[in-house]
Motif scaffolding. Structure first.
Motif, PDB file in Angstrom:
ATOM      1  N   UNK A 378      30.650 -27.554 -28.165  1.00 54.29           N
ATOM      2  CA  UNK A 378      31.096 -26.190 -27.847  1.00 54.29           C
ATOM      3  C   UNK A 378      30.230 -25.568 -26.768  1.00 54.29           C
ATOM      4  N   UNK A 379      28.918 -25.797 -26.864  1.00 52.27           N
ATOM      5  CA  UNK A 379      28.006 -25.252 -25.863  1.00 52.27           C
ATOM      6  C   UNK A 379      28.278 -25.878 -24.499  1.00 52.27           C
ATOM      7  N   UNK A 380      28.436 -27.198 -24.474  1.00 50.64           N
ATOM      8  CA  UNK A 380      28.686 -27.879 -23.209  1.00 50.64           C
ATOM      9  C   UNK A 380      30.034 -27.496 -22.606  1.00 50.64           C
ATOM     10  N   UNK A 381      30.939 -27.050 -23.440  1.00 45.72           N
ATOM     11  CA  UNK A 381      32.261 -26.644 -22.964  1.00 45.72           C
ATOM     12  C   UNK A 381      32.201 -25.398 -22.089  1.00 45.72           C
ATOM     13  N   UNK A 382      31.018 -24.730 -22.067  1.00 43.47           N
ATOM     14  CA  UNK A 382      30.931 -23.500 -21.275  1.00 43.47           C
ATOM     15  C   UNK A 382      31.142 -23.756 -19.787  1.00 43.47           C
ATOM     16  N   UNK A 383      30.801 -24.984 -19.310  1.00 42.37           N
ATOM     17  CA  UNK A 383      31.024 -25.251 -17.892  1.00 42.37           C
ATOM     18  C   UNK A 383      32.509 -25.445 -17.599  1.00 42.37           C
ATOM     19  N   UNK A 384      33.233 -25.984 -18.568  1.00 35.18           N
ATOM     20  CA  UNK A 384      34.688 -26.104 -18.421  1.00 35.18           C
ATOM     21  C   UNK A 384      35.303 -24.707 -18.350  1.00 35.18           C
ATOM     22  N   UNK A 385      34.812 -23.823 -19.214  1.00 33.70           N
ATOM     23  CA  UNK A 385      35.319 -22.447 -19.220  1.00 33.70           C
ATOM     24  C   UNK A 385      34.897 -21.698 -17.961  1.00 33.70           C
ATOM     25  N   UNK A 386      33.714 -22.017 -17.445  1.00 38.58           N
ATOM     26  CA  UNK A 386      33.286 -21.407 -16.181  1.00 38.58           C
ATOM     27  C   UNK A 386      34.296 -21.715 -15.084  1.00 38.58           C
ATOM     28  N   UNK A 387      34.682 -22.976 -14.986  1.00 41.44           N
ATOM     29  CA  UNK A 387      35.675 -23.376 -13.982  1.00 41.44           C
ATOM     30  C   UNK A 387      37.022 -22.718 -14.247  1.00 41.44           C
ATOM     31  N   UNK A 408      29.641 -27.084 -11.774  1.00 38.70           N
ATOM     32  CA  UNK A 408      29.114 -28.461 -11.783  1.00 38.70           C
ATOM     33  C   UNK A 408      27.608 -28.515 -12.008  1.00 38.70           C
ATOM     34  N   UNK A 409      27.019 -27.426 -12.503  1.00 37.76           N
ATOM     35  CA  UNK A 409      25.553 -27.387 -12.563  1.00 37.76           C
ATOM     36  C   UNK A 409      24.949 -28.239 -13.678  1.00 37.76           C
ATOM     37  N   UNK A 410      25.783 -28.876 -14.509  1.00 38.78           N
ATOM     38  CA  UNK A 410      25.270 -29.809 -15.516  1.00 38.78           C
ATOM     39  C   UNK A 410      25.612 -31.258 -15.178  1.00 38.78           C
ATOM     40  N   UNK A 411      26.052 -31.497 -13.950  1.00 32.35           N
ATOM     41  CA  UNK A 411      26.305 -32.859 -13.501  1.00 32.35           C
ATOM     42  C   UNK A 411      25.004 -33.460 -12.968  1.00 32.35           C
ATOM     43  N   UNK A 412      24.876 -34.793 -13.072  1.00 37.29           N
ATOM     44  CA  UNK A 412      23.711 -35.499 -12.549  1.00 37.29           C
ATOM     45  C   UNK A 412      24.149 -36.484 -11.476  1.00 37.29           C
ATOM     46  N   UNK A 413      23.227 -36.834 -10.596  1.00 42.91           N
ATOM     47  CA  UNK A 413      23.551 -37.704  -9.469  1.00 42.91           C
ATOM     48  C   UNK A 413      24.012 -39.084  -9.909  1.00 42.91           C
ATOM     49  N   UNK A 414      23.536 -39.531 -11.081  1.00 38.36           N
ATOM     50  CA  UNK A 414      23.899 -40.876 -11.542  1.00 38.36           C
ATOM     51  C   UNK A 414      25.173 -40.905 -12.368  1.00 38.36           C
ATOM     52  N   UNK A 419      30.854 -31.759 -17.112  1.00 37.11           N
ATOM     53  CA  UNK A 419      31.898 -32.363 -17.950  1.00 37.11           C
ATOM     54  C   UNK A 419      32.658 -33.504 -17.262  1.00 37.11           C
ATOM     55  N   UNK A 420      32.495 -33.696 -15.941  1.00 41.55           N
ATOM     56  CA  UNK A 420      33.340 -34.642 -15.210  1.00 41.55           C
ATOM     57  C   UNK A 420      32.631 -35.919 -14.799  1.00 41.55           C
ATOM     58  N   UNK A 426      29.688 -36.716  -4.781  1.00 42.11           N
ATOM     59  CA  UNK A 426      30.637 -35.648  -5.121  1.00 42.11           C
ATOM     60  C   UNK A 426      29.943 -34.306  -5.359  1.00 42.11           C
ATOM     61  N   UNK A 427      28.626 -34.292  -5.217  1.00 36.49           N
ATOM     62  CA  UNK A 427      27.860 -33.079  -5.526  1.00 36.49           C
ATOM     63  C   UNK A 427      27.207 -32.517  -4.268  1.00 36.49           C
ATOM     64  N   UNK A 428      27.523 -31.254  -3.957  1.00 36.44           N
ATOM     65  CA  UNK A 428      26.950 -30.589  -2.790  1.00 36.44           C
ATOM     66  C   UNK A 428      25.491 -30.214  -3.058  1.00 36.44           C
ATOM     67  N   UNK A 429      24.770 -29.954  -1.986  1.00 36.00           N
ATOM     68  CA  UNK A 429      23.365 -29.560  -2.113  1.00 36.00           C
ATOM     69  C   UNK A 429      23.234 -28.289  -2.956  1.00 36.00           C
TER      70      UNK A 429
END
Length: 471
Positions: A378-387, A408-414, A419-420, A426-429
């Motif tokens: 549920x907590x991690x779903x907040x980025x989906x709701x942000x979008x 996308x602030x919880x995405x990592x380079x690897x 959530x995606x 795929x990640x901007x600076x």
């Protein structure tokens, strides 16, 4: 005097420059320079019309090498313009008419005491003057342009040729429209920023345990952007952050957690593994003690067995309180919780009262942190709701990437983020900066009830290790 081809070419270039300028201060400079170029004059002054008055804004005097704006000490000493018809600039503003005077020191039509006072302040001698109203296409007065001391081919002061009046007037109108457009753009920006600030305030006010996070992320993002710009200036970094790019980054920072509006406060404010549920558990232990006391009184258990059970319950409850706030639980602790979850009291009616409910068992077996797998989802779903929330907001072409960065602030380079599961290409600076800022604040924040703040050095070391691991 007749206009030559070069004059027309100059006028066209000035028109193009006026229509493409996006900086208000530079546009005012351009208006003054344009008027001086077209009329071949030595000096100019700009007055802006605000709240029914004319205020000095800029002044240029080529022969004295003076170019000052409203913040200069010279201009601060300039006299204000009284809104009286005897004043040439005021007359132009009030009647929207051009004023053309050959020699202000030999003119009875207007009172030029303010111009003479200005002459004394800067050591100058004003003679001829052309005053042009600057109004937009909605007939709103923006200000007044004052052109001073027209020069002939021998660089001697002469009167302003009347043929220039209409040209300067038309260019002034064009500039006024651009100033109005810039004002509209600035107003829209202010409106957007105020809306974002309101949302950020709403997010942070939901819980005292997250009260500074949004603005801290924005603050750290700004520091990183400034550092990158500094490195670029030194030739040590290809990327750069001008004020416009930085502004968009800060908007994304202020919006990055808007999805937390839908996360239940019971999850947002979870200080320990059981949090408020500890009260219900303690009530059940009191009930269990009462049940065992009844068993003793009705001779269903012996005194020795009763005393042993009471000691075990005291020890179990103490153990629960200890692990409720621990930062990490090992296998032995989890095994003991699992064993305790199997304990229960057999009631007279054949039912049983468990020591721990299924939910309490799940919470007490959380290895790290305070959230169960379902809570974390549920907590991690907040980025989906942000979008999802930001997709309902119209961002114009200039700000179209802001929602993407924020979500996308919880995405990592690897690719192991959420959530995606986006990857580096795929990640901007801007997103990477938000991620670093978000993690740093999460590690060092002093207002999180479920953990102690990490020292800055340790937080930076953690970020460095994540970078080395390709995160």
């Amino acid at each position: 005097m007749y206009l030559e081809y070069t004059d027309f070419e100059k006028i066209l270039k000035i028109g193009i420059r006026l229509s493409t300028e996006r900086d208000r201060n530079q546009l005012l400079e351009t208006i003054m320079e344009a008027g001086m170029q077209i009329t071949h004059c030595d000096a100019s002054a700009m007055y802006l019309y605000e709240d029914g008055q004319l205020f000095f804004r800029n002044m240029k005097v080529n022969s004295l090498g003076i170019s000052v704006d409203k913040d200069s000490e010279t201009l601060k000493r300039m006299p204000t313009i009284p809104m009286k018809e005897k004043n040439a600039c005021a007359y132009t503003a009030m009647h929207r008419q051009v004023v053309n005077v050959g020699d202000i020191y030999n003119s009875d039509k207007f009172d030029f005491s303010d111009s003479k006072e200005c002459d004394m302040l800067i050591g100058y001698r004003t003679k001829s003057m052309l005053v042009i109203p600057i109004e937009n296409n909605e007939n709103e007065l923006i200000g007044v342009l004052q052109l001073i001391n027209a020069l002939d081919e021998q660089r001697k002061i002469t009167e302003f040729d009347k043929q220039y009046e209409l040209i300067v007037l038309s260019l002034g109108s064009m500039a006024a429209i651009e100033l109005t457009n810039l004002a509209y753009v600035e107003e829209l920006k202010v409106q957007l920023h105020s809306f974002v600030e309101a949302l950020a305030t709403a997010i942070d006010e939901r819980t005292p345990y997250n009260g500074t996070h949004t603005r801290k992320v924005a603050e750290y993002s700004a520091l990183l952007a400034d550092y990158i710009a500094k490195m670029h200036k030194l030739g040590l970094c290809e990327e750069d952050f001008d004020e416009e790019r930085k502004e968009k980054l800060l908007l994304a920072a202020l919006l990055h957690d808007i999805g937390k509006m839908i996360v239940p406060l019971s999850i947002m404010n979870r200080a320990t593994r059981l949090d408020g549920d500890i009260v219900q558990l303690e009530e059940r232990f009191r009930l269990l003690r009462a049940y065992y006391e009844i068993d003793l009184l009705q001779n269903r258990i012996s005194r020795e067995e009763y005393d042993r059970i009471m000691r075990e319950m005291d020890d179990d409850l103490k153990f629960i309180h200890e692990i409720d706030t621990m930062s990490y639980l090992d296998d032995d602790i989890c095994d003991r919780v699992l064993t305790m979850s199997k304990k229960s009291h057999l009631n007279e009616d054949g039912t049983s009262t468990p020591y721990l409910t299924g939910h309490e068992t799940e919470c007490l077996m959380i290895r790290r942190g305070t959230l169960t797998a379902a809570d974390r989802k549920q907590m991690e779903n907040h980025v989906v709701m942000t979008e999802k929330i930001l997709s309902k907001v119209h961002f114009n072409r200039s700000y179209r990437d802001v929602p993407k960065w924020a979500a996308a602030h919880h995405e990592f380079l690897d690719g192991c983020g959420y959530p995606k599961q986006l990857t580096s290409d795929q990640l901007d600076l801007e997103t990477r900066i938000l991620t670093v800022s978000d993690i740093y604040d999460a590690l060092t924040a002093t207002d999180r009830p479920y953990k102690e703040p990490m020292p800055q050095e340790a937080a930076l070391l953690t970020l460095k290790e994540m970078a080395e691991d390709g995160k």
